[in-house]
Design an enzyme around this catalytic site. Structure first.
Site, short mmCIF file in Angstrom:
data_model
loop_
_atom_site.label_atom_id
_atom_site.label_comp_id
_atom_site.label_asym_id
_atom_site.label_seq_id
_atom_site.Cartn_x
_atom_site.Cartn_y
_atom_site.Cartn_z
CG ASP A 10 42.55 -53.48 -38.15
OD1 ASP A 10 41.62 -52.66 -38.00
OD2 ASP A 10 42.40 -54.54 -38.79
CB SER A 11 39.57 -54.91 -35.12
OG SER A 11 39.42 -55.20 -36.49
CB CYS A 73 41.37 -49.48 -37.43
SG CYS A 73 39.65 -49.84 -37.00
CD GLU A 152 40.32 -60.78 -38.19
OE1 GLU A 152 40.91 -61.56 -37.43
OE2 GLU A 152 40.85 -59.73 -38.63
CB CYS A 186 36.72 -51.84 -43.70
SG CYS A 186 37.24 -53.18 -42.61
CG HIS A 188 39.49 -56.65 -41.84
ND1 HIS A 188 39.69 -55.72 -40.85
CD2 HIS A 188 39.69 -57.87 -41.26
CE1 HIS A 188 39.98 -56.34 -39.72
NE2 HIS A 188 39.98 -57.64 -39.94
N1 DGL Z 1 39.78 -53.08 -40.16
C1 DGL Z 1 38.96 -52.21 -39.39
C2 DGL Z 1 38.43 -51.09 -40.21
O1 DGL Z 1 39.18 -50.62 -41.03
C3 DGL Z 1 38.05 -52.85 -38.39
C4 DGL Z 1 37.00 -53.75 -38.91
C5 DGL Z 1 36.23 -54.40 -37.78
O2 DGL Z 1 36.86 -54.86 -36.84
O3 DGL Z 1 34.99 -54.41 -37.87
O4 DGL Z 1 37.33 -50.61 -40.06
#
Ligand code: DGL
Length: 268
Positions: A10-11, A73, A152, A186, A188
């Protein structure tokens, strides 16, 4: 039985929602997790940028000898999953299809919401998957860039005025009975799940895209005879393209009590 590790990326912190679920389902598996914190957020990037990023993430995991890849992600899953599957050469799954399936199975009214990044909302991927599975369902999708930076930074509580304000704004489209099921599209966002549940109330059921992706990966591994059936607790290896210290501390927080190993800095 296959002792090679599972690769998850993931990011940043978001994919830990998938790690948590995969460790619950298949505790014997070794997992290599890549959090690409040097390039977070992904959600405001173009498709071309996301393709380059996704390929470099996949190459890194393949060079670590993984037997399967989970794209934890929503942004990559919704914009370039076909490319990832073609490049991987090992079984790969994303989060869009499994989360859409869980939402379709969960909704009673057929009104499904999707809260995701801007790039995911722009892609229309959730709408397409849900329409294919349940043509009568209606999908209300909304993208935001506000939530990933909060997560984050480890800010996930409603006691934090910034979190409360951002979430209250983002959730407006999904209030007043507009949906009965909301996909946290997302990965996150489930880290804000308790706050979101409190604001939306019990009438709206939340679908955790990261956990749905982990369940899909567990099925892929079992069905392909790739799962590890050893009687052991598998290892977790944390890799980040950013600074390992803060990554490690947040990972410990989000993995809920699990002792996390030292994170390793990697260059992609
Ligand atoms: N967690 C990721 C997602 O599911 C990336 C979020 C991001 O880096 O903007 O989209």
């Amino acid at each position: 039985m296959d002792l090679r590790p599972v690769g998850i990326f993931d990011s940043g912190m978001g994919g830990l929602t998938a790690v948590r679920e995969l460790r619950r389902l298949l505790p014997a598996e070794d997992i290599i997790y890549l959090g690409d914190t040097a390039r977070v957020p992904y959600g405001g990037r173009s498709v071309a940028e996301l393709e380059d990023i996704a390929l470099s993430d996949v190459r890194f995991l393949l060079s670590s000898g993984v037997k399967a890849i989970l794209v934890a992600c929503g942004t990559v899953s919704s914009n370039c999953m076909g490319l990832v599957m073609g490049a991987a050469g090992v079984p790969a799954s994303g989060v869009v299809v499994p989360a859409a399936r869980e939402a379709v199975n969960c909704t009673r009214s057929g009104r499904i919401g999707v809260l995701a990044t801007l790039a995911t909302a722009r892609s229309g991927a959730f709408e397409r998957e849900i329409a294919a599975m349940a043509p009568d369902a209606s999908v209300l999708s909304s993208g935001t860039a506000e939530l990933v930076p909060l997560v984050e930074a480890g800010r996930t509580s409603l006691d934090d005025d910034g979190v409360r304000a951002a979430l209250t704004g983002c959730l407006v489209p999904f209030t007043g009975g507009a949906v009965d099921t909301l996909i946290l599209g997302c990965t996150h966002y489930p880290l804000l799940g308790a706050a979101i549940a409190e604001l939306l109330g019990p009438e709206v059921r939340l679908i955790d895209a990261g956990a749905a992706g982990a369940r899909e990966t567990a099925c892929l591994l079992r069905e392909g005879g790739l799962d590890c059936r050893a009687r052991r607790i598998g290892g977790l290896s944390l890799c980040t393209t950013g600074a390992p210290g803060p990554f490690e501390s947040l990972a410990a927080l989000f993995l809920g009590g699990e002792r996390v190993p030292r994170a390793r800095h990697v260059e992609l």
